[in-house]
Structures are given as structure tokens and as C-alpha cells.
Design a protein around this motif. Structure first.
Motif, mmCIF file in Angstrom:
data_model
loop_
_atom_site.group_PDB
_atom_site.id
_atom_site.type_symbol
_atom_site.label_atom_id
_atom_site.label_comp_id
_atom_site.label_asym_id
_atom_site.label_seq_id
_atom_site.Cartn_x
_atom_site.Cartn_y
_atom_site.Cartn_z
ATOM 1 N N UNK A 84 -6.741 21.384 2.114
ATOM 2 C CA UNK A 84 -5.736 21.375 1.059
ATOM 3 C C UNK A 84 -5.404 19.953 0.622
ATOM 4 N N UNK A 85 -5.434 19.031 1.572
ATOM 5 C CA UNK A 85 -5.169 17.645 1.237
ATOM 6 C C UNK A 85 -6.261 17.058 0.367
ATOM 7 N N UNK A 86 -7.515 17.391 0.643
ATOM 8 C CA UNK A 86 -8.621 16.891 -0.169
ATOM 9 C C UNK A 86 -8.547 17.470 -1.582
ATOM 10 N N UNK A 87 -8.168 18.744 -1.689
ATOM 11 C CA UNK A 87 -8.056 19.345 -3.012
ATOM 12 C C UNK A 87 -6.967 18.655 -3.835
ATOM 13 N N UNK A 88 -5.831 18.358 -3.208
ATOM 14 C CA UNK A 88 -4.754 17.696 -3.935
ATOM 15 C C UNK A 88 -5.145 16.269 -4.304
ATOM 16 N N UNK A 89 -5.903 15.602 -3.421
ATOM 17 C CA UNK A 89 -6.347 14.232 -3.726
ATOM 18 C C UNK A 89 -7.273 14.239 -4.937
ATOM 19 N N UNK A 90 -8.135 15.223 -5.032
ATOM 20 C CA UNK A 90 -9.030 15.303 -6.185
ATOM 21 C C UNK A 90 -8.250 15.511 -7.477
ATOM 22 N N UNK A 91 -7.100 16.188 -7.393
ATOM 23 C CA UNK A 91 -6.313 16.460 -8.593
ATOM 24 C C UNK A 91 -5.579 15.211 -9.074
ATOM 25 N N UNK A 92 -4.969 14.461 -8.152
ATOM 26 C CA UNK A 92 -4.104 13.342 -8.543
ATOM 27 C C UNK A 92 -4.872 12.029 -8.707
ATOM 28 N N UNK A 93 -6.087 11.956 -8.180
ATOM 29 C CA UNK A 93 -6.821 10.686 -8.243
ATOM 30 C C UNK A 93 -7.035 10.214 -9.684
ATOM 31 N N UNK A 94 -7.453 11.069 -10.632
ATOM 32 C CA UNK A 94 -7.642 10.566 -12.013
ATOM 33 C C UNK A 94 -6.343 10.009 -12.614
ATOM 34 N N UNK A 95 -5.224 10.662 -12.333
ATOM 35 C CA UNK A 95 -3.952 10.175 -12.874
ATOM 36 C C UNK A 95 -3.595 8.806 -12.309
ATOM 37 N N UNK A 155 0.862 -1.189 0.000
ATOM 38 C CA UNK A 155 0.000 0.000 0.000
ATOM 39 C C UNK A 155 0.893 1.231 0.000
ATOM 40 N N UNK A 156 0.777 2.032 -1.051
ATOM 41 C CA UNK A 156 1.476 3.314 -1.105
ATOM 42 C C UNK A 156 0.690 4.327 -0.277
ATOM 43 N N UNK A 157 1.290 4.774 0.804
ATOM 44 C CA UNK A 157 0.672 5.825 1.619
ATOM 45 C C UNK A 157 1.258 7.159 1.149
ATOM 46 N N UNK A 158 0.431 7.969 0.489
ATOM 47 C CA UNK A 158 0.876 9.235 -0.100
ATOM 48 C C UNK A 158 0.355 10.402 0.717
ATOM 49 N N UNK A 159 1.252 11.304 1.037
ATOM 50 C CA UNK A 159 0.934 12.469 1.867
ATOM 51 C C UNK A 159 0.360 13.575 0.981
ATOM 52 N N UNK A 160 -0.921 13.860 1.195
ATOM 53 C CA UNK A 160 -1.573 14.916 0.414
ATOM 54 C C UNK A 160 -1.510 16.273 1.095
ATOM 55 N N UNK A 161 -0.854 16.347 2.259
ATOM 56 C CA UNK A 161 -0.760 17.622 2.977
ATOM 57 C C UNK A 161 0.689 17.917 3.345
ATOM 58 N N UNK A 162 1.628 17.490 2.488
ATOM 59 C CA UNK A 162 3.036 17.725 2.786
ATOM 60 C C UNK A 162 3.349 19.211 2.722
ATOM 61 N N UNK A 163 4.288 19.637 3.574
ATOM 62 C CA UNK A 163 4.691 21.038 3.597
ATOM 63 C C UNK A 163 5.907 21.301 2.724
ATOM 64 N N UNK A 217 -3.261 2.334 -3.403
ATOM 65 C CA UNK A 217 -2.819 3.682 -3.057
ATOM 66 C C UNK A 217 -3.775 4.256 -2.027
ATOM 67 N N UNK A 218 -3.185 4.753 -0.933
ATOM 68 C CA UNK A 218 -3.965 5.429 0.103
ATOM 69 C C UNK A 218 -3.548 6.898 0.120
ATOM 70 N N UNK A 219 -4.450 7.771 -0.343
ATOM 71 C CA UNK A 219 -4.194 9.206 -0.289
ATOM 72 C C UNK A 219 -4.544 9.683 1.110
ATOM 73 N N UNK A 220 -3.520 9.942 1.915
ATOM 74 C CA UNK A 220 -3.705 10.210 3.340
ATOM 75 C C UNK A 220 -3.828 11.706 3.622
ATOM 76 N N UNK A 221 -4.366 11.976 4.799
ATOM 77 C CA UNK A 221 -4.550 13.333 5.334
ATOM 78 C C UNK A 221 -5.555 14.147 4.500
ATOM 79 N N UNK A 222 -6.585 13.471 4.030
ATOM 80 C CA UNK A 222 -7.620 14.180 3.261
ATOM 81 C C UNK A 222 -8.624 14.895 4.165
ATOM 82 N N UNK A 223 -8.442 14.810 5.485
ATOM 83 C CA UNK A 223 -9.303 15.590 6.395
ATOM 84 C C UNK A 223 -8.942 17.073 6.350
ATOM 85 N N UNK A 224 -7.761 17.398 5.836
ATOM 86 C CA UNK A 224 -7.353 18.788 5.682
ATOM 87 C C UNK A 224 -7.860 19.287 4.323
#
Length: 485
Positions: A288-299, A241-249, A279-286
Motif C-alpha cells: 500500500x505504501x508503494x502504491x501511494x508513493x507512485x501516486x504522489x511522486x509526480x506531484x 529531508x521531508x520524511x513522509x509516511x506512505x503507510x500511515x493508518x 523528500x523521502x517517501x518512507x515505508x515503500x516496502x509495504x
């Protein structure tokens, strides 16, 4: 202080066998009581056994030298020496045992799986066991064999169904803490997790284990960071499982580049291309994280990956992820071939198999050396007390009955040639004198063997020639007069 060790060098030594006893029964009015020397005890083995309560090899990191106890020597009165106690060493589930060259000797998986790392030496026979119709009172006993010594390398590869992989601080430890009852250390700085954490997850009727692999960064497969140390812990996983940080600084990182970097390291490490990925897009409770997850999910979906938007804080998407993992784990378990029942295969020894080999070698001065290799001859040499003439004669009898002398003659050995029994680094070398006949009837008093004292015909003739030359030279010297013109 080090609390987790997954690779150690272990030096084991099994116990030596006890020596046999040479004794004669002594009792009033019974001067010929006969031999009553007991056998020596067996040396203890060194055994590795899987214990699920052990999770690290730390104990052997601090104490790498382990030795089993020796067998006790035999005693008079037909008393057999006590066997040495086996040394049982618990190891974690998933321990791989190798020698120093990297050859895998055992892969210990499953509670109670054992491996004999060092075989204890046999006890020597006492003179009571060596007595026969022709040798009624042997004046010798056999020595105990030395125990086996080995230098081993132990590597721990975690036994987990699911492996969580990703950059440091991507949230792997947080996910495993909410998916299972594991409580790893969690903090907001890189390399918080320094050891693999294991957790047990229940999803419906399927129970599986999850492990997070710390320290994966670019260059991990070449030893950068902690990745090379812990990449071995994903080798047994059925799914990654790829744990991807969607709220990295960090401005130079994003989920897609993180995924590509980790996949590159896995590819260079090798052996993991056939494992299914999620793939687990993590930190989508934030937000900015949810916005980034929406962008990369189709790819990610276009790459054929199943994507789950999760959050360890709000527990969003965790149920769906756990059931998806349970489905893949169940399929992997069903696809495994059933372990065939253990069968004992008996391979009888060939009729023409002598059990030893004779090889001609050349030593430094050009003289031939005949090396004898075989389990029986080498064991008999180890058990012989060369300070006892009768024991040496008994060894000669055994070797002759085995066919060693006949094989030496066929190999071209001549009287006086060197014969070595054993490997190059630990062999007994002697000058060969072929015997015309062997047998216990040639023995004299206990502890003696006339064959070691009698002169061989060839040697006798050589000595006679040397004596004649010496006498002739002496006569010439006596007849010489320096003042005679």
C-alpha cells in the motif's frame, strides 16, 4: 526522569580578588624595615568550553549556580596571595549563550571553543607596591575587586549537516538507525522520540551528520506538541529531508498534506527558507505504501523536489539518498566563506580621551547630583577601604590626578554638592569638597590624612557666622527680664 535538556538558565559568579596586605617589615635592630605587604591573588574566571563528549545541558539544569574560587589575600614578607582556580564548565557543541534579554553573547561551535562567562576580580595591591618617594610607608592596602556575576541562558542548537523532519512515527528514527550507527528508541506510537538523535553517515569521501527532529505537528511553531522545543535544532542544518509516511493508518493524512503542514510550520518559525529540501517517501516496502508513493511522486516532482523512495526495513533507496545528501553537504561546505585568520586590532586611546564622564543629574529635592562614570574611577572606588583615612586620601589624590575635580568644576559643581561614582544601583555618593592641592606630602601618621580633619575656609566662615548669631541670641536672652514693664 529528564535525560535531555537543551535550554537552561545558568547563574555564574567569578571569584573575588584577594585583598592587599598592609604590613611593615619587623626585624631585630631594624626598626624602619619598610612596607612589605604583598598583593592579593586574582579571582578565578568562569569559562564555558565546548566538549563533544557532552551532549546535553542536563548538569546545569540540576545545578544552575556555579562559582569560581576567590583569590587569597596578600601577606607580610612580600608574599602574594594565590590566584583563584578557574571554573571550566563543559557544554555541548552548538551551545548559544545569551543574557536574560535574549542578546546573543557567544555561539560556541567547534571542539575547544571557549567563552569567559565571568571575569575574576583583580587582586588588591599591598602597601609595598603603593610605596613611593613621598609615601614611604603607606598604612593601607587596596581591596580586591569583586568577581563578575551574570545570569545567562544557554540554548543548544544541534550541529548537524542534515535534518530529518516529519510527523511523529513517519520513520525518521528508523532511517537514522540504518543510515548511521545511531541507535535511537523505535516504537509504533506517536512521540516515541523525545530528544534529537544524531548520527554520522559516510557516503564516499564525504562524512556528515544527520539529526532527526521530534514532535513536528501542526501548531508546532506556536508551542503545540514538542515542535517549538526542538525546531531550533534544524537551524544549523545545510539540507532538510521531508520524511513522509506512505503507510500511515490515519485516514485524514497523506504525504502531500503532511508536507504542506510541516512546511507551514517551518515558514512560521522562520529562517529556513533558503535550505534545500529533499523528500523521502518512507515505508515503500509495504504494497500500500508503494502504491501511494507512485501516486504522489509526480506531484512532488512537479513542485521541483527531488524524491527518493526508501524503506528502513528493506533498505531500499538508502544508498541513493545518502549520496544525494553527501553531494548537497559538500556543495554547502564549499560555498562557506573561509574563516579569516584572527588578527589583533590595536586601537590606541585618543589623546583627549579622559577615560571618564561627568553628568549632572537632579535628585528628588531638586539639588544637583554629579555622576562620574568610567572604568578607572569606579575600579578605584571598589578597591578603597573607606574605614582607613589614608586610603580615602589616596583615592582623592588619584581622582584629582585623573582630572575628575577639574571636570566637576567645569560641569558646575560647587562645594557641598553630591557626587556619585558608579552606576545608579551601586554608586558611592559623597559631598564634594574641592581640594586646593593634593599629594602624599600632606599625609601624617600611617593610616591618617590631615585633609579629612582640617576645616575648609568656606566651612570655617560659615561656622563663624553661626557662632556670632548664637552669641547675639544668647546676649538678648540674658538681658531679657520678664518682670520688667
Amino acid at each position: 526522569m529528564t535525560t535531555f535538556v537543551d535550554r537552561v538558565e545558568l547563574h555564574v559568579a567569578a571569584g573575588n580578588g584577594g585583598h592587599g596586605c598592609a604590613s611593615v617589615h619587623r626585624e631585630k635592630f631594624k626598626p624602619l624595615g619598610g612596607p612589605d605587604g604583598g598583593d592579593g591573588g586574582r579571582g578565578g574566571d568562569v569559562v564555558l568550553v565546548v566538549d563533544r563528549d557532552v551532549t546535553t545541558l542536563l548538569e546545569y539544569h540540576h545545578s544552575p549556580h556555579r562559582r569560581a574560587t576567590n583569590g587569597r589575600p596578600g601577606a607580610g614578607g612580600n608574599r602574594t596571595g594565590a590566584d583563584g582556580a578557574d571554573l571550566v564548565l563543559p557544554v555541548p557543541d552548538g551551545t548559544v549563550v545569551m543574557d536574560r534579554r535574549g542578546t546573543v553573547l557567544a555561539d560556541l561551535v567547534g571542539q575547544g571553543t571557549t567563552f569567559v562567562a565571568g571575569q575574576g576580580g583583580r587582586g588588591g595591591l599591598g602597601n609595598a607596591a603603593l610605596a613611593s618617594a613621598r609615601r614611604k610607608a603607606p598604612g593601607f592596602a587596596l581591596l580586591g575587586e569583586p568577581g563578575e556575576s551574570r545570569d545567562l541562558v544557554l540554548e543548544l542548537k544541534s550541529v548537524a549537516d542534515v535534518g530529518l523532519i516529519g510527523y511523529p512515527s513517519a520513520g525518521k528514527s528508523s532511517l537514522i538507525s540504518v543510515l548511521s550507527a545511531a541507535r535511537p528508541k523505535i516504537a509504533d506510537y506517536p512521540f516515541t522520540t523525545l530528544v534529537p538523535n544524531l548520527g554520522v553517515v559516510s557516503a564516499g569521501s564525504t562524512v556528515y551528520t544527520v539529526a532527526d527532529v521530534p514532535g513536528l505537528i501542526p501548531g508546532a511553531s506556536q508551542g503545540k506538541g514538542l515542535g517549538l522545543t526542538f525546531l531550533r535544532h534544524v537551524e544549523r542544518c545545510a539540507v532538510l529531508v521531508h520524511v513522509l509516511d506512505c503507510a500511515t493508518l490515519e485516514s485524514d493524512r497523506d504525504p502531500l498534506s503532511d508536507l504542506d503542514a510541516i512546511e507551514a510550520e517551518l515558514s512560521q518559525y522562520g529562517g529556513l527558507a533558503d535550505r534545500p529540501r529533499l523528500v523521502a517517501l518512507n515505508k515503500t516496502d509495504i504494497p500500500e505504501g508503494q502504491d501511494l508513493a507512485d501516486i504522489v511522486r509526480p506531484e512532488l516532482a512537479a513542485r521541483g523536489l527531488r524524491v527518493f523512495e526508501v524503506s528502513a526495513v528493506s533498505r531500499k533507496g538508502l544508498k541513493e539518498l545518502s549520496y544525494a545528501l553527501a553531494e548537497i553537504v559538500a556543495q554547502a561546505r564549499a560555498a562557506r566563506p573561509e574563516q579569516a585568520p584572527t588578527r589583533i586590532v590595536i586601537r590606541p586611546q585618543a589623546v583627549n580621551d579622559q577615560g571618564f564622564t561627568v553628568r549632572r543629574e537632579a535628585v528628588g529635592d531638586g539639588e544637583p547630583l554629579f555622576r562620574v562614570r568610567g572604568e578607572k574611577p569606579e575600579r578605584w572606588v571598589r578597591q578603597t577601604d573607606f574605614s582607613n583615612d589614608e586610603a580615602v586620601g589616596y583615592l582623592a589624590d588619584r581622582l584629582a590626578r585623573l582630572g575628575v575635580e577639574e571636570a566637576l568644576v567645569k560641569a558646575g559643581a560647587r562645594e557641598g554638592d553630591g557626587v556619585a561614582i558608579g552606576p545608579e544601583d551601586n554608586a558611592v555618593i559623597f559631598d564634594w569638597e574641592p581640594s586646593v592641592s593634593v599629594g602624599a606630602e600632606m599625609l601624617g601618621r600611617r593610616g591618617e590624612d590631615h585633609r579629612l580633619n582640617e576645616t575648609r575656609p568656606a566651612v570655617q566662615r560659615r561656622r563663624e557666622r553661626e557662632a556670632k548669631r548664637h552669641d547675639a541670641a544668647q546676649r538678648e536672652y540674658d538681658a531679657f527680664d520678664p518682670f520688667e514693664e
